[in-house]
Structures are given as C-alpha cells and as structure tokens.
Design an enzyme around this catalytic site. Structure first.
Site, PDB file in Angstrom:
ATOM      1  CB  CYS A  66      -0.948   0.006   1.196  1.00  0.00           C
ATOM      2  SG  CYS A  66      -2.093  -1.386   1.184  1.00  0.00           S
ATOM      3  CG  HIS A 110      -1.936   4.178   5.453  1.00  0.00           C
ATOM      4  ND1 HIS A 110      -1.826   4.161   4.082  1.00  0.00           N
ATOM      5  CD2 HIS A 110      -2.166   2.881   5.823  1.00  0.00           C
ATOM      6  CE1 HIS A 110      -1.973   2.922   3.640  1.00  0.00           C
ATOM      7  NE2 HIS A 110      -2.194   2.130   4.674  1.00  0.00           N
ATOM      8  CG  HIS A 124      -6.650   1.326   1.469  1.00  0.00           C
ATOM      9  ND1 HIS A 124      -5.629   1.863   0.714  1.00  0.00           N
ATOM     10  CD2 HIS A 124      -6.044   0.506   2.377  1.00  0.00           C
ATOM     11  CE1 HIS A 124      -4.474   1.389   1.140  1.00  0.00           C
ATOM     12  NE2 HIS A 124      -4.703   0.569   2.149  1.00  0.00           N
TER      13      HIS A 124
END
Length: 606
Positions: A254, A410, A448
C-alpha cells in the site's frame, strides 16, 4: 541548480473524479466551495459521467454500494463441492473431451456425436451457485465513466486503461506539450516509475489467465504480459510518452506510490533525471481480490457496519460512511484509483514556466524489522515519519516547522491503524517540538486504493493548498477512545485552514512496507526558488508561465466540452535498427544522442 524535485502536474482518476485542476478534491469538499466553484465541479463531472443531474452525480461518486458493472454482492458466483449418491450420467457436446478423462469413467461416443460418461456413486462434483458477499461498498470510479471507451483499449485490463488516462490527465494539467519537453531533455534524463502493487487481476489480466481453463475459457496471448505489476509504467512509456529513459518501478504494497516517488526524487537529486513521471494504478474491485481481503478480516463488512450503527440484521448499512478512519470502525473500504504526478528539476521548471505546485525534498522508506504478523503494522513507520519530518524542518527552519505543517495520514479505517498511526504521529510530533499537526484522512471519502493510496493523499494535499479547505473526517462523529491525540488535531468537518507550509504524506503497507514523503507547499517552493534563482530567474519563469497557463486553461475548456481524449500512440514512432547509430562514446537514436558515460568513480579504473 538546486536539483530540487518540483511537482509540476498531477493527473488521475478515483471515486471522486479526475485529479487535474483538483476536480476530485473539490468533489470531496463541494459543499464548502463558493457557488461558482461548485458549478464548475459539476460541469467537470458531467463531462466524465455523461450525467448532468447533480443529485445523481453526488450519488454516483465517492464510496457507495458496489455497482453491477463490477459484480453483484447479493449473488456472487460460488461452486459447492457435492458427492453423488447414485450413478449419474453426464453428456458433453464436443467429442474431443474424451481426451484426458480418466479411463475408469469409460467415455462413450453416442450416435449424435456427443460424449457420455457414467459417474459412479460418491463422485465429487462442483455444483454452480451463488451466495451473498459480506461486503457491499467500494470506492468505484464515477458512475458511467469507462476509461477504455476513450481510446482503442483492445482488451486492456482496467488498471492499464486508468494508467493511460492518468498520464494523459497529468500532461493536460501541466500545460506543456510532451514534444516540447522531450526536445529539451536528453532521452536518458527521463524516468518513468509507475506500477500496481497487485498487478492486473481482472479478466483481461492475470485473473483471466489463472481461472480461464477452470471455467471453460481460452487463455489469450495478452493476459499474461498485461498482468505484470510494472505494466502500468510500461504502457505510459510506450504508448503515451514514447520514452526510452529510466524505468524499473518499485512495489511496496500500500506504499507503492511513495516507493516510486522516492526513486524519482533520488534520480533528480543525483542529476540522473530532469523529468520524472511517478504513479501507481490499482483496480482491485474484483470479487476474488476482495474476498481475499475479507478472509483476513481487513474489510468493513455490512454486518460490521450494522453493528457499529445499531441496525437490525436486514437493514441496509450507510455505505457512504463505510470507511471511518480514527473512529469506531471495523475495516477498510476497497477502492480503485490511478494517480500520476510529473516532477521537473528546478532549473527545467523555471526555464519552461511550468506550474510550481509543490516540491518534494525527501521520501523516506523503511521496513519493520522482525514481525509477528506479515499483515500487521510495525516499527518502521516511526523511522519514516521522523526522517521525513526532520527533512521538512531542515528546509523551513525549526520555528516554521513547529507551527506550520499537517499530515495526510494513511488512515485506513481499521481498528489497528487508528491506534498505531495516531501513536506514531503523536510521539514524533512531541519529540520534534511540533505544536500541533492537523491530520487528514481522505480515505473516508474515496476508500483505500492500495498501491495508489498515497497518490490520492498527495493529490488531495494539492487541493488543500489551492483552496485553503481541509477535508474533515466526516464519516465519524468522534474519535475512538484508543486514538492518541496529543500534539494532533483531527478535524471532523471540512473547514477553512491556513495553508500549511509543508505536509507529510504517510503510507503503511502489508509486509512491513512504510514510506513517508515531505512535501513543501507552493509558497515555500516559490520562496526557495527565489532565493536560489533570484528575481531575474523568477521573472523568466513568470513570463514563460503566462503562456503555459493559457494553454492549460484552453485544454481544460475543451475537456469540459467533451472534445478531449487520452494520448495513446499505438505502433507510432517505433524505433528500428536503421534508426540507431553506435559510436565509441554515444548512441544516436532517431537523431537523439544518448551518452555512454556510466559516471563510475575514477578510483575504480585500473
């Protein structure tokens, strides 16, 4: 030359819309915009979605229920293993299926040219059926927007379609023609670092290749090469830019976007590149991919959302609030996105009058070290946040650093992330003397997007600097009790803010992949360039920039009217053997000189 990486353009697409001209960001904060800016944002969405109704535009963007173009969560294909109780006769149309069947089944060719097989009792079969999927929400591209319809996509996987669009969108945001740029820069002074963390896992990529024979389909010659994780960058190099420069993007789960950004920053700081194209593309709204994340307990399920909101078992959860960073939450929300940014060295940015959106002095990357769980967060993010923060402080000075920054977190929406990330940010802020870091978490709007997530965060930060609006974490009403908030503030509503002098973009990835970028705001960037290049240099930039901005605006107007398509040059300008001339100290490719000096240390020579 400072060898300072200047961010001159940003393009792409996610569930909020397109990135150029900060349209996607403005969709997130649309209710806080002046009325004329709201109308302009709706106009941009109309051009993308071919939907003019404003209410439908709002419903067809950001996180929402999974649409039928992807899959139906209520009827997900599922084959159950069953055993026959008695003899079962199976009939198949193609006679060639006799080849490869076990001899014990004794296939028989019937008079009507069909193959009959008698299966004995207790034979195991797969019985096709469906089941309801646990997850009903995702951050999908705007309803009706199909990037592959804008150019001859020829069975390209979705992430590759999005990559072509994102790179073209970034060039439109730049306001300079690629031909003018490449004419001023040597071919080997251009870097392209764009990739996907997971590769292309839909039907036209590795997903179709791996399951093709199992579901009775033919594997095509394109599925294997199209599925490679670096193919997003390969497509941009070959079909958008026709670049022969540096390549070899990184993968960091990620944190992939920031891993690629680090490579570009290192190239420009070392003088290896003058132009860098950086990005990531991810299209993971695929049933099999989402099932993998759901099996880990990583995704916010409908049951989990109903529990949080005290709803009955048959109630439909509020999917628009599925992602709840730093609040009481139950998992992250899968999303798709492609984000591409363009970096120039400072001298080229001044010379060509490019937009000066931000500067990127440092991207810090660190592994976690020893881990208990490969998917769990670890200690490496302490190092990356602290190192990136220290880099920002060294540029702007301690006093401005202490009071003038923010963090795009994040912020995935998982219970583990809300604790670990808030703890890291709070401890680093306290140790480095920060008075207060405002913390943004835009996954609450768009979900996400895995490897492209930091690109979403960076593009949102550019929107903050342009509009002076900070998107709040609007999907929660309060912070969770276990969130650490010392030296931090978490706005829960979109608010006007003093534009930060710097920002940290933070990423945490499975496997211990951590990265944090220090980004200097446009005012600090101008200040640095003025100090180094002087008033005459900045006047040169301003004179050139006037024409660049005119072209940029003209391109934007044509897009709003629908007369624009992505750049895609298939089989155009292919270099052949006769186009290459080789000499002792250089190679000439179609008239462009590429030097052979490897710049090795002098003391390596015998």
């Amino acid at each position: 030359m400072l060898n300072l990486p200047i961010l001159v353009a940003a393009g792409g697409v996610n569930s909020a819309g397109r990135t150029s001209h900060r349209h996607g960001f403005k969709r997130m904060v649309i209710d806080s915009l002046p009325m004329d800016a709201q109308l302009y944002t709706h106009k941009a969405l109309t051009a993308m979605m071919v939907i003019s109704d404003e209410a439908k535009q709002m419903a067809g963007t950001l996180i929402r229920g999974i649409e039928p173009d992807y899959f139906s969560p209520q009827s997900l294909p599922w084959s159950r293993r069953v055993q026959t109780e008695g003899t079962v006769t199976a009939s198949m149309s193609a006679t060639q299926v006799m080849s490869g069947l076990p001899e014990s089944l004794s296939p028989v060719l019937t008079e009507d040219r069909r193959t009959r097989v008698d299966l004995p009792p207790d034979s195991e079969l797969l019985l096709p059926g469906t089941r309801a999927f646990e997850v009903g929400a995702a951050g999908q591209l705007p309803t009706g927007f199909r990037p592959g319809d804008l150019y001859p996509s020829r069975s390209h996987p979705r992430a590759l379609q999005m990559s072509v669009y994102a790179a073209s969108d970034a060039l439109a945001d730049l306001g300079l023609s690629w031909e003018d740029i490449s004419a001023r820069v040597a071919p080997d002074a251009i870097s392209v670092y764009v990739s996907s963390a997971m590769g292309q896992l839909d039907e036209d990529g590795s997903g179709g290749m791996l399951r093709g024979r199992a579901v009775g389909k033919r594997v095509t010659s394109k599925q294997c090469p199209f599925g490679f994780a670096e193919m997003a960058g390969d497509f941009i190099s070959a079909y958008v830019l026709r670049s022969m420069g540096n390549t070899g993007p990184a993968l960091g789960a990620c944190a992939t976007f920031l891993y690629n950004l680090q490579l570009a920053v290192q190239d420009i700081r070392a003088g290896r590149a003058r132009v860098a194209i950086v990005g990531a593309a991810e299209a993971p709204i695929v049933a099999e991919v989402m099932e993998g994340y759901a099996a880990m307990g990583a995704l916010a399920t409908d049951k989990g959302l109903r529990t949080l909101d005290g709803l009955g078992a048959d109630a439909v959860p509020d999917w628009s609030r599925a992602c709840r960073p730093f609040g009481d939450n139950c998992g992250f929300t899968m999303a798709e996105s492609a984000q591409v940014v363009i970096l120039f060295d400072d001298a080229l940015a001044i010379e060509m009058g490019a937009p000066l959106l931000a500067a990127v002095p440092e991207v810090s990357v660190s592994a976690d070290g020893a881990k208990k769980s490969i998917s769990g967060p670890g200690a490496g993010n302490y190092i990356t946040v602290a190192r990136a923060a220290a880099a920002a402080a060294s540029v702007v000075g301690q006093q401005r650093f202490e009071r003038g920054g923010m963090v795009q977190a994040h912020g995935t929406g998982t219970p583990q992330n809300r604790v670990t990330e808030s703890t890291i940010l709070s401890r680093v802020a306290a140790a480095l003397g920060v008075e207060e870091w405002r913390v943004g978490a835009i996954k609450s709007f768009i979900g996400h997007s895995l490897g492209a997530a930091a690109g979403d965060q960076l593009s949102a930060m550019l929107g903050v600097w342009e509009t002076g609006l900070l998107p709040g974490i609007t999907t929660i009403s309060a912070l969770a009790d276990d969130v650490v908030s010392e030296k931090l503030s978490f706005p829960l509503a979109t608010e006007a803010c003093e534009k930060p002098e710097y920002a940290l973009i933070n990423s945490k990835g499975f496997g211990g992949n951590n990265a944090t970028a220090a980004i200097l705001g446009p005012e600090v960037t101008h200040e640095l360039l003025l100090r180094h290049h002087g008033r005459s240099g900045m006047k040169q930039w301003a004179d050139q920039h006037e024409g660049v901005e005119q072209l940029r605006r003209a391109t934007e107007e044509s897009r709003l009217e629908g007369s624009w398509s992505p750049t895609y040059r298939f089989n155009d300008g292919v270099v052949g053997d006769d186009d290459i001339q080789i000499e002792r100290d250089r190679i000439t490719v179609s008239g462009r000189v590429v030097g052979l000096d490897a710049d090795l240390p002098s003391n390596w020579r015998l």
